[in-house]
Design a protein around this motif. Sequence first.
Motif, PDB file in Angstrom:
ATOM      1  N   SER A  27      -3.122   5.808   0.185  1.00 22.30           N
ATOM      2  CA  SER A  27      -3.892   6.675   1.079  1.00 22.30           C
ATOM      3  C   SER A  27      -4.010   8.108   0.573  1.00 22.30           C
ATOM      4  O   SER A  27      -4.781   8.898   1.119  1.00 22.30           O
ATOM      5  N   PRO A  83      -8.713   8.510  -1.369  1.00 26.81           N
ATOM      6  CA  PRO A  83      -9.733   7.555  -0.893  1.00 26.81           C
ATOM      7  C   PRO A  83     -10.481   6.889  -2.041  1.00 26.81           C
ATOM      8  O   PRO A  83     -10.846   5.721  -1.946  1.00 26.81           O
ATOM      9  N   GLU A  97       0.818  -1.211   0.000  1.00 21.51           N
ATOM     10  CA  GLU A  97       0.000   0.000   0.000  1.00 21.51           C
ATOM     11  C   GLU A  97       0.856   1.268   0.000  1.00 21.51           C
ATOM     12  O   GLU A  97       0.419   2.310  -0.479  1.00 21.51           O
ATOM     13  N   LYS A 125       1.712   6.042  -2.447  1.00 24.84           N
ATOM     14  CA  LYS A 125       0.880   5.451  -1.404  1.00 24.84           C
ATOM     15  C   LYS A 125      -0.600   5.592  -1.770  1.00 24.84           C
ATOM     16  O   LYS A 125      -1.031   6.624  -2.270  1.00 24.84           O
ATOM     17  N   ARG A 174      -8.513   3.958  -3.407  1.00 23.87           N
ATOM     18  CA  ARG A 174      -8.475   2.770  -2.560  1.00 23.87           C
ATOM     19  C   ARG A 174      -9.656   1.850  -2.831  1.00 23.87           C
ATOM     20  O   ARG A 174      -9.589   0.641  -2.579  1.00 23.87           O
TER      21      ARG A 174
END
Length: 354
Positions: A241, A244, A192, A239, A247
């Motif tokens: 994160s 949102p 991640e 990353k 993800r």
Amino acid sequence: MLICMLHSLLPLFEDGLENMQEKKIIRKKKKRTKIRKGSQTPPDSMDYLMAEIPFASTDTGDEFGTTSTSEVCFKKRRKRTIRSKTEDDDQTKKKKQDQPNYFISLPITNPKITRGIQAVQDIVVQKDHRLSQAMVRCGSLHITLLVMHLSSEEEVGTAVGALLESKDAVEELLQGKHLDLSFQGIDDYRNEVIFVKFAASDHTAALTEISETMKKIFQEKGILAGENRAFKPHLTFMKLSKSPRLRKQVRKIDPHLYENFKSHYFGDETLYRLDLCSMLKKKQPNGYYHCESSIMVGKSHESDLIKKALYRESLALFSKVNKIKELLSNPETRMKINRELFQDRQTAVIKKSC
């Protein structure tokens, strides 16, 4: 003969007894009915005595708050549920309030490192364009030494004072030497977060010591700095994160996207500056974080910066000189220059003759 007569009279005798009993029962019922209708409750009866007690008709459960066992248990369970929910909400609010919003940053300024990371990012995006949202801008690249939560401008001022105070302690640890940090290889955290690793060296241990020293100084000032987990310096460049929405589409980053760079050497970064940065305030135009204050470390950092600046300027100048040489080596360019010079001379001669 006599016995036969007795047997014949026995049923009549039994019928007479039954009639007498029924009449007696009827008389008793009539008597009770008369008593209920015409007379008051006898003074020695239980109903009469209960009627004389004060508040006899009052519901003691309502008056004194007494309830049945099942109702009490239900109310207790409800109170526990409400209390537990309130405590959970308070803990959630406290966690949000205590989340880090400031950090000590070691900025990455070596163009070789930033260009290498940019190349990896470009290749990954070519293979999976969705991951463009996960990329850290080259201007934001840094090493995090320490995180903290500052809830007011007063605490920010205290943190600035702690940063300035830590300068002497960091200088003492460096002992006038350069701290060169080497970056080589790529690793991940749960697929991640993707980051560039530090090459194994004693300098990593020195950076850890600097982080622990600064943490102690900040805590002495009353600032809750640092994390419970061990300090592991790394250079994050991708990353999930960051977005949102991303993800929901991408759960894991496929390691095959950057497998050709897993042992790549990206370059060295010299420690010369540490910044107190905000995670939430607007970033600078170059992509770097909002900086509250900075300290310069290393006794000869100023001369090194001047040398680096002169070197970059000289490279740019040499590049321009080489382009001019290439132009002059071209026959067409030389002919054009000679033609313009010849025309200028002829014009000057004509003007003199006139």
